[in-house]
Write a protein that holds these residues in place. Structure first.
Motif, PDB file in Angstrom:
ATOM      1  N   GLN A  13       0.845  -1.193   0.000  1.00 44.99           N
ATOM      2  CA  GLN A  13       0.000   0.000   0.000  1.00 44.99           C
ATOM      3  C   GLN A  13       0.880   1.242   0.000  1.00 44.99           C
ATOM      4  N   GLN A  14       0.602   2.153  -0.898  1.00 45.81           N
ATOM      5  CA  GLN A  14       1.351   3.415  -0.973  1.00 45.81           C
ATOM      6  C   GLN A  14       1.071   4.255   0.275  1.00 45.81           C
ATOM      7  N   GLY A  15       2.067   4.980   0.717  1.00 46.80           N
ATOM      8  CA  GLY A  15       1.897   5.897   1.830  1.00 46.80           C
ATOM      9  C   GLY A  15       2.189   5.297   3.197  1.00 46.80           C
ATOM     10  N   ILE A  16       2.553   4.011   3.275  1.00 48.98           N
ATOM     11  CA  ILE A  16       2.884   3.418   4.570  1.00 48.98           C
ATOM     12  C   ILE A  16       4.326   3.741   4.919  1.00 48.98           C
ATOM     13  N   ASP A  17       4.656   3.661   6.197  1.00 51.80           N
ATOM     14  CA  ASP A  17       6.037   3.839   6.625  1.00 51.80           C
ATOM     15  C   ASP A  17       6.848   2.640   6.179  1.00 51.80           C
ATOM     16  N   VAL A  18       8.046   2.916   5.633  1.00 53.87           N
ATOM     17  CA  VAL A  18       8.951   1.851   5.207  1.00 53.87           C
ATOM     18  C   VAL A  18      10.357   2.200   5.673  1.00 53.87           C
ATOM     19  N   PRO A  19      11.238   1.204   5.778  1.00 49.30           N
ATOM     20  CA  PRO A  19      12.630   1.507   6.131  1.00 49.30           C
ATOM     21  C   PRO A  19      13.254   2.443   5.108  1.00 49.30           C
ATOM     22  N   ARG A  20      14.165   3.280   5.551  1.00 50.67           N
ATOM     23  CA  ARG A  20      14.800   4.239   4.629  1.00 50.67           C
ATOM     24  C   ARG A  20      15.551   3.548   3.504  1.00 50.67           C
ATOM     25  N   CYS A  21      16.110   2.365   3.783  1.00 48.55           N
ATOM     26  CA  CYS A  21      16.885   1.651   2.764  1.00 48.55           C
ATOM     27  C   CYS A  21      16.002   1.010   1.697  1.00 48.55           C
ATOM     28  N   LEU A  22      14.704   0.980   1.931  1.00 49.41           N
ATOM     29  CA  LEU A  22      13.781   0.337   0.996  1.00 49.41           C
ATOM     30  C   LEU A  22      13.135   1.396   0.107  1.00 49.41           C
ATOM     31  N   LEU A  23      13.385   1.283  -1.162  1.00 52.90           N
ATOM     32  CA  LEU A  23      12.790   2.207  -2.112  1.00 52.90           C
ATOM     33  C   LEU A  23      11.602   1.529  -2.768  1.00 52.90           C
ATOM     34  N   LEU A  24      10.423   2.040  -2.508  1.00 56.97           N
ATOM     35  CA  LEU A  24       9.225   1.497  -3.143  1.00 56.97           C
ATOM     36  C   LEU A  24       9.119   2.063  -4.547  1.00 56.97           C
ATOM     37  N   PRO A  25       8.570   1.287  -5.474  1.00 59.99           N
ATOM     38  CA  PRO A  25       8.411   1.784  -6.841  1.00 59.99           C
ATOM     39  C   PRO A  25       7.444   2.954  -6.882  1.00 59.99           C
ATOM     40  N   THR A  26       7.649   3.817  -7.846  1.00 58.27           N
ATOM     41  CA  THR A  26       6.774   4.976  -7.971  1.00 58.27           C
ATOM     42  C   THR A  26       5.535   4.654  -8.787  1.00 58.27           C
ATOM     43  N   GLU A  27       5.548   3.558  -9.521  1.00 53.35           N
ATOM     44  CA  GLU A  27       4.401   3.172 -10.339  1.00 53.35           C
ATOM     45  C   GLU A  27       3.319   2.558  -9.453  1.00 53.35           C
ATOM     46  N   ILE A  28       2.202   3.237  -9.357  1.00 50.05           N
ATOM     47  CA  ILE A  28       1.093   2.738  -8.549  1.00 50.05           C
ATOM     48  C   ILE A  28       0.312   1.728  -9.370  1.00 50.05           C
ATOM     49  N   ASN A  29       0.011   0.586  -8.764  1.00 49.07           N
ATOM     50  CA  ASN A  29      -0.635  -0.504  -9.471  1.00 49.07           C
ATOM     51  C   ASN A  29      -2.143  -0.330  -9.520  1.00 49.07           C
ATOM     52  N   LEU A  30      -2.796  -0.363  -8.365  1.00 46.91           N
ATOM     53  CA  LEU A  30      -4.248  -0.347  -8.326  1.00 46.91           C
ATOM     54  C   LEU A  30      -4.700   0.194  -6.980  1.00 46.91           C
ATOM     55  N   ASN A  31      -5.574   1.158  -6.997  1.00 47.37           N
ATOM     56  CA  ASN A  31      -6.124   1.707  -5.756  1.00 47.37           C
ATOM     57  C   ASN A  31      -5.048   2.113  -4.756  1.00 47.37           C
ATOM     58  N   GLY A  32      -3.928   2.668  -5.240  1.00 46.15           N
ATOM     59  CA  GLY A  32      -2.877   3.118  -4.336  1.00 46.15           C
ATOM     60  C   GLY A  32      -1.947   2.025  -3.871  1.00 46.15           C
ATOM     61  N   TRP A  33      -1.865   0.926  -4.568  1.00 44.83           N
ATOM     62  CA  TRP A  33      -0.972  -0.175  -4.227  1.00 44.83           C
ATOM     63  C   TRP A  33       0.076  -0.297  -5.335  1.00 44.83           C
ATOM     64  N   ALA A  34       1.327  -0.589  -4.947  1.00 39.50           N
ATOM     65  CA  ALA A  34       2.420  -0.685  -5.914  1.00 39.50           C
ATOM     66  C   ALA A  34       3.094  -2.045  -5.817  1.00 39.50           C
ATOM     67  N   ALA A  35       3.507  -2.571  -6.964  1.00 31.48           N
ATOM     68  CA  ALA A  35       4.221  -3.848  -7.007  1.00 31.48           C
ATOM     69  C   ALA A  35       5.689  -3.618  -6.667  1.00 31.48           C
ATOM     70  N   ILE A  36       6.235  -4.505  -5.844  1.00 28.54           N
ATOM     71  CA  ILE A  36       7.636  -4.427  -5.455  1.00 28.54           C
ATOM     72  C   ILE A  36       8.493  -4.951  -6.598  1.00 28.54           C
ATOM     73  N   ASN A  37       9.554  -4.229  -6.898  1.00 29.51           N
ATOM     74  CA  ASN A  37      10.487  -4.679  -7.926  1.00 29.51           C
ATOM     75  C   ASN A  37      11.481  -5.659  -7.313  1.00 29.51           C
ATOM     76  N   GLY A  38      11.915  -6.625  -8.078  1.00 31.24           N
ATOM     77  CA  GLY A  38      12.891  -7.590  -7.588  1.00 31.24           C
ATOM     78  C   GLY A  38      12.231  -8.812  -6.987  1.00 31.24           C
ATOM     79  N   THR A  39      13.046  -9.644  -6.370  1.00 31.57           N
ATOM     80  CA  THR A  39      12.554 -10.899  -5.814  1.00 31.57           C
ATOM     81  C   THR A  39      12.091 -10.725  -4.376  1.00 31.57           C
ATOM     82  N   ARG A  40      11.249 -11.657  -3.949  1.00 31.36           N
ATOM     83  CA  ARG A  40      10.742 -11.632  -2.570  1.00 31.36           C
ATOM     84  C   ARG A  40      11.871 -11.816  -1.574  1.00 31.36           C
ATOM     85  N   SER A  41      12.823 -12.698  -1.888  1.00 26.96           N
ATOM     86  CA  SER A  41      13.923 -12.944  -0.950  1.00 26.96           C
ATOM     87  C   SER A  41      14.773 -11.693  -0.740  1.00 26.96           C
TER      88      SER A  41
END
Length: 144
Positions: A13-41
């Motif tokens: 969900q866009q707008g949540i607090d995240v660690p500073r080292c984690l860069l969330l993608p700027t492309e919003i997917n649906l209803n304010g949710w964005a897909a994480i780039n890269g692998t889950r691990s």
């Protein structure tokens, strides 16, 4: 919006607090949710190194949508899953299955997922505020 959701995708969900080292993608997917780039691990390792927790909620959730337009059916199924995740007070979702089939020659898409929650604390707190209480201040139940 990306054309397809696939197994293993994590949406946050866009707008949540995240660690500073984690860069969330700027492309919003649906209803304010964005897909994480890269692998889950890689994503989970980055979160763990920052001292955050990425909760995995037991119980798979699923949405099935009939329709001839596969992309529209996927979007509708994802909207339903997101609503379910929000009702569990979580801020992330992990796609575990995407199946397209037909019933009586009418195509449908079935998407399954797990609710996830990204937070700084080790104890689950939920990202959404708790639902209002149904009890009256004097101890009785309120009428709905």
């Amino acid at each position: 919006m990306r054309d397809l959701i696939t197994v293993g995708d994590i949406l946050v969900q866009q707008g949540i607090d995240v660690p500073r080292c984690l860069l969330l993608p700027t492309e919003i997917n649906l209803n304010g949710w964005a897909a994480i780039n890269g692998t889950r691990s890689t994503f989970e390792k980055t979160i763990d190194e920052a001292g955050w927790t990425f909760f995995f909620m037991a119980g798979e959730i699923q949405a099935t949508v009939f329709g001839f337009d596969k992309q529209a059916a996927l979007r509708t199924a994802l909207k339903r899953l997101i609503a379910d995740v929000k009702s569990q007070h979580c801020n992330s979702i992990e796609i575990t299955g995407v199946v397209g089939k037909s019933f009586l020659r009418i195509p449908y898409v079935s998407v399954s997922a797990h609710a996830r929650n990204l937070q700084k604390d080790r104890l689950f707190s939920g990202s959404n505020p708790p639902l209002p209480s149904l009890t009256h201040p004097n101890g009785g139940l309120t009428a709905l």
